[in-house]
Write a protein that holds these residues in place. Structure first.
Motif, PDB file in Angstrom:
ATOM      1  N   MET A  10       7.305  15.408  -6.824  1.00 47.25           N
ATOM      2  CA  MET A  10       6.932  14.292  -7.697  1.00 47.25           C
ATOM      3  C   MET A  10       7.333  14.581  -9.149  1.00 47.25           C
ATOM      4  O   MET A  10       7.766  13.671  -9.869  1.00 47.25           O
ATOM      5  N   SER A  11       7.202  15.828  -9.562  1.00 48.25           N
ATOM      6  CA  SER A  11       7.617  16.190 -10.916  1.00 48.25           C
ATOM      7  C   SER A  11       9.125  16.014 -11.078  1.00 48.25           C
ATOM      8  O   SER A  11       9.603  15.475 -12.095  1.00 48.25           O
ATOM      9  N   LEU A  12       9.891  16.457 -10.071  1.00 50.36           N
ATOM     10  CA  LEU A  12      11.341  16.277 -10.104  1.00 50.36           C
ATOM     11  C   LEU A  12      11.707  14.795 -10.099  1.00 50.36           C
ATOM     12  O   LEU A  12      12.600  14.365 -10.842  1.00 50.36           O
ATOM     13  N   LEU A  13      11.007  14.019  -9.286  1.00 51.84           N
ATOM     14  CA  LEU A  13      11.259  12.579  -9.247  1.00 51.84           C
ATOM     15  C   LEU A  13      11.012  11.938 -10.610  1.00 51.84           C
ATOM     16  O   LEU A  13      11.742  11.028 -11.029  1.00 51.84           O
ATOM     17  N   GLY A  14       9.980  12.398 -11.300  1.00 46.54           N
ATOM     18  CA  GLY A  14       9.712  11.867 -12.628  1.00 46.54           C
ATOM     19  C   GLY A  14      10.856  12.150 -13.584  1.00 46.54           C
ATOM     20  O   GLY A  14      11.284  11.270 -14.344  1.00 46.54           O
ATOM     21  N   ASP A  15      11.380  13.384 -13.541  1.00 48.45           N
ATOM     22  CA  ASP A  15      12.519  13.735 -14.398  1.00 48.45           C
ATOM     23  C   ASP A  15      13.743  12.890 -14.061  1.00 48.45           C
ATOM     24  O   ASP A  15      14.451  12.385 -14.950  1.00 48.45           O
ATOM     25  N   LEU A  16      14.018  12.747 -12.777  1.00 41.38           N
ATOM     26  CA  LEU A  16      15.182  11.971 -12.344  1.00 41.38           C
ATOM     27  C   LEU A  16      15.036  10.499 -12.707  1.00 41.38           C
ATOM     28  O   LEU A  16      16.012   9.834 -13.069  1.00 41.38           O
TER      29      LEU A  16
ATOM     30  N   ALA B 287       0.800  -1.235   0.000  1.00 42.47           N
ATOM     31  CA  ALA B 287       0.000   0.000   0.000  1.00 42.47           C
ATOM     32  C   ALA B 287       0.831   1.283   0.000  1.00 42.47           C
ATOM     33  O   ALA B 287       0.410   2.291   0.559  1.00 42.47           O
ATOM     34  N   HIS B 288       1.997   1.281  -0.631  1.00 39.92           N
ATOM     35  CA  HIS B 288       2.754   2.531  -0.751  1.00 39.92           C
ATOM     36  C   HIS B 288       1.974   3.534  -1.580  1.00 39.92           C
ATOM     37  O   HIS B 288       1.343   3.170  -2.578  1.00 39.92           O
ATOM     38  N   ASN B 289       2.037   4.811  -1.163  1.00 41.01           N
ATOM     39  CA  ASN B 289       1.310   5.846  -1.878  1.00 41.01           C
ATOM     40  C   ASN B 289       2.250   6.995  -2.251  1.00 41.01           C
ATOM     41  O   ASN B 289       3.463   6.936  -2.004  1.00 41.01           O
ATOM     42  N   GLN B 290       1.676   8.046  -2.838  1.00 43.45           N
ATOM     43  CA  GLN B 290       2.496   9.159  -3.318  1.00 43.45           C
ATOM     44  C   GLN B 290       3.242   9.865  -2.187  1.00 43.45           C
ATOM     45  O   GLN B 290       4.391  10.300  -2.363  1.00 43.45           O
ATOM     46  N   ASP B 291       2.616   9.975  -1.013  1.00 41.43           N
ATOM     47  CA  ASP B 291       3.295  10.612   0.119  1.00 41.43           C
ATOM     48  C   ASP B 291       4.534   9.825   0.536  1.00 41.43           C
ATOM     49  O   ASP B 291       5.533  10.411   0.973  1.00 41.43           O
ATOM     50  N   ASP B 292       4.469   8.495   0.425  1.00 40.26           N
ATOM     51  CA  ASP B 292       5.645   7.667   0.732  1.00 40.26           C
ATOM     52  C   ASP B 292       6.791   8.015  -0.215  1.00 40.26           C
ATOM     53  O   ASP B 292       7.961   8.024   0.181  1.00 40.26           O
ATOM     54  N   GLN B 293       6.449   8.282  -1.483  1.00 41.62           N
ATOM     55  CA  GLN B 293       7.482   8.664  -2.452  1.00 41.62           C
ATOM     56  C   GLN B 293       8.168   9.960  -2.032  1.00 41.62           C
ATOM     57  O   GLN B 293       9.401  10.064  -2.061  1.00 41.62           O
ATOM     58  N   VAL B 294       7.374  10.955  -1.657  1.00 49.82           N
ATOM     59  CA  VAL B 294       7.920  12.254  -1.262  1.00 49.82           C
ATOM     60  C   VAL B 294       8.799  12.114  -0.024  1.00 49.82           C
ATOM     61  O   VAL B 294       9.912  12.651   0.042  1.00 49.82           O
ATOM     62  N   GLU B 295       8.316  11.380   0.973  1.00 52.72           N
ATOM     63  CA  GLU B 295       9.075  11.198   2.217  1.00 52.72           C
ATOM     64  C   GLU B 295      10.366  10.431   1.968  1.00 52.72           C
ATOM     65  O   GLU B 295      11.418  10.766   2.532  1.00 52.72           O
TER      66      GLU B 295
ATOM     67  N   GLY C 244      19.974   6.977  -6.606  1.00 47.49           N
ATOM     68  CA  GLY C 244      19.046   6.787  -5.493  1.00 47.49           C
ATOM     69  C   GLY C 244      17.866   7.720  -5.521  1.00 47.49           C
ATOM     70  O   GLY C 244      16.951   7.595  -4.690  1.00 47.49           O
ATOM     71  N   LEU C 245      17.852   8.657  -6.472  1.00 49.47           N
ATOM     72  CA  LEU C 245      16.766   9.634  -6.557  1.00 49.47           C
ATOM     73  C   LEU C 245      15.854   9.279  -7.716  1.00 49.47           C
ATOM     74  O   LEU C 245      15.871   9.899  -8.779  1.00 49.47           O
ATOM     75  N   SER C 246      15.076   8.259  -7.525  1.00 47.38           N
ATOM     76  CA  SER C 246      14.099   7.819  -8.514  1.00 47.38           C
ATOM     77  C   SER C 246      12.797   7.513  -7.809  1.00 47.38           C
ATOM     78  O   SER C 246      12.762   7.336  -6.580  1.00 47.38           O
ATOM     79  N   CYS C 247      11.745   7.440  -8.590  1.00 46.37           N
ATOM     80  CA  CYS C 247      10.455   7.048  -8.025  1.00 46.37           C
ATOM     81  C   CYS C 247      10.527   5.625  -7.484  1.00 46.37           C
ATOM     82  O   CYS C 247      11.266   4.780  -8.008  1.00 46.37           O
ATOM     83  N   ILE C 248       9.765   5.362  -6.439  1.00 45.81           N
ATOM     84  CA  ILE C 248       9.549   3.982  -6.021  1.00 45.81           C
ATOM     85  C   ILE C 248       8.887   3.271  -7.195  1.00 45.81           C
ATOM     86  O   ILE C 248       7.900   3.776  -7.742  1.00 45.81           O
TER      87      ILE C 248
END
Length: 465
Positions: free
Chosen positions: A224-230, A132-140, A154-158
């Motif tokens: 999240m936008s930055l994570l997408g680029d990375l 149940a990981h969600n978008q907030d988990d990605q940010v944290e 190490g800076l990528s989306c889950i």
């Protein structure tokens, strides 16, 4: 305000787009009893009317909060029964396990959960394990990695899926999840430890993100936008590294990379290549930047035979225009001298066999085989074979003066690790032939030659070329 589809519809869209669940899959859902996992369980149960798949529940009681943990376990059992779903439960003393293993409580608990879910998948044939990981988990997670230190990799989306693990709520915020369970009247358990800032993730959630949101209310979406680029950058770099690695195939017990091409890569691509190589040689070895820096020093060294020792007994060697990685222990140097006689002699210590023929005349044509030689022994009849020793000298064919064997090896760009494995044929006490390389000028065949020694050397079948 743009129309926002309801939560099950959004999850269904992600499932279909990312092919997370196929018809008739058997899906195991990790359920803690908290708001995220209960929302996931409810959504997947609802979607069974759209996609025909089966669901089961898995819960780990970490035994960290006494009666509260037991209450979570009872709640999850009851929830599974309410949905008429099978439930699997495991109780583990995480505090004791963390202490004995030297891991943090969070790390130990996570390992136990994933190991248990994987064990259930193997035993019962679950094709998917839903978390149940969600978008907030990605940010944290992003902020934790930045604070604790990481590289671009190490800076990528889950990932929304990795192997059997799927994360159907990954595009959904925690606020949207809470709104969904409130509207649907879904019951869930509050974990009292989530209010304690002693845990890193809670500290980020309660102390770091709120002031960031005061500076920029859209900071989560910006991250999240930055994570997408990375993530897209990382995928491109990974593809480039994999493409190069497929052309550099490993040898027997070692991996050799071309120095020039490796240096020509971008630093980040090179990091991925070197990390992959180390992981192939020692599965489980997670290369850190400090390990890669050691390899870089060897790669960039002006010394043609620089080397470094890494964990898991991996040795990296600069051999002129090659970078060689090996996890094998180098064979001990053979210091003995082995006498040779006419006929066939096996020298197991050097991994060779030697055939010696005594003839009256040299052949009409000399063989192009570099492991065969015809020599003039003069009045000396004693032949032997050994390997390099410090101070060895010989007179290369065509030269008038002796040179140090070490200098000859360097001029030929022979790797230092190979030099002490090259067999040397001696006539008397003099080196007559660097086998496979060059004979000594003093033992060449001339018009005055009256006795010829024909020597053929072969590597034993157990010794690789």
């Amino acid at each position: 305000m743009a129309f926002m589809p309801d939560l099950p519809t959004r999850v269904l869209t992600l499932i279909r787009h990312a092919k997370l669940i196929r018809p008739h899959d058997y899906v195991l859902v990790g359920v803690s009893g908290g708001v995220d996992s209960m929302a996931l369980l409810s959504v997947l149960h609802t979607l069974q009317d759209t996609i025909p798949f089966d669901v089961a529940v898995a819960h780990v009681n970490h035994m960290l909060r006494g009666q509260e943990s037991d209450g979570d376990e009872d709640f999850v059992r009851a929830a599974a029964e309410g949905f008429s779903l099978p439930a699997h439960v495991k109780r583990v003393d995480i505090h004791g396990l963390a202490k004995s293993s030297g891991k943090s409580i969070q790390h130990a608990a996570r390992d136990v959960r994933y190991d248990y879910f994987s064990e259930l998948a193997r035993t019962y044939g679950y094709q998917r394990i839903a978390i149940a990981h969600n978008q907030d988990d990605q940010v944290e997670t992003f902020l934790l990695r930045v604070v604790k230190g990481t590289g671009i990799r190490g800076l990528s989306c889950i990932p929304v899926s990795r192997g059997p693990i799927i994360r159907p709520l990954l595009d959904v915020t925690r606020r949207e999840i809470e709104q969904y369970v409130t509207e649907k009247g879904i019951r869930y358990r509050e974990d009292s430890s989530n209010r304690k800032d002693a845990y890193e993730r809670n500290y980020v959630r309660h102390r770091i993100l709120p002031p960031m949101e005061r500076l920029n209310p859209t900071v989560r979406s910006r991250i999240m936008s930055l994570l997408g680029d990375l993530t897209r950058l990382n995928e491109r770099l990974d593809r480039e590294a994999r493409s190069l690695l497929t052309t550099w195939l490993p040898g027997d017990g070692e991996i050799t990379l071309p120095v020039g091409q490796l240096i020509a890569c971008s630093e980040e691509t090179r990091f991925r290549i070197l990390s992959e190589v180390l992981g192939r040689l020692a599965p489980g070895f997670i290369a850190l930047r400090e390990h890669i820096r050691l390899v870089e020093k060897v790669l960039q060294s002006s010394r043609p035979s620089a080397s470094a020792l890494l964990p898991f007994r991996i040795i990296v060697l600069r051999e002129y225009d090659k970078l060689v990685f090996t996890a094998a222990t180098a064979p001990p140097q053979v210091v003995e001298t082995f006498p040779l006689r006419p006929g066939h002699t096996v020298v197991e210590a050097l991994g060779i066999s030697v055939d010696i023929d005594l003839v009256d005349h040299p052949p009409s044509e000399f063989s192009s085989d570099r492991y065969s030689a015809f020599l003039d022994p003069g009045s000396v009849s004693r032949l032997s074979v050994r390997t390099f020793r410090e101070g060895d000298r010989f007179v290369p064919l065509g030269m008038a003066h002796a040179v140090k064997l070490k200098d000859y090896f360097i001029s030929r760009k022979l790797p230092r690790t190979h030099r002490r494995r090259i067999p040397l044929l001696l006539i008397g006490d003099c080196i007559a032939w660097i086998i496979g390389e060059r004979i000594d000028d003093r033992f060449k065949i001339t018009a005055q030659t009256t006795k010829v020694v024909g020597v053929t050397v072969r590597k034993l079948s157990t010794i690789s070329e």
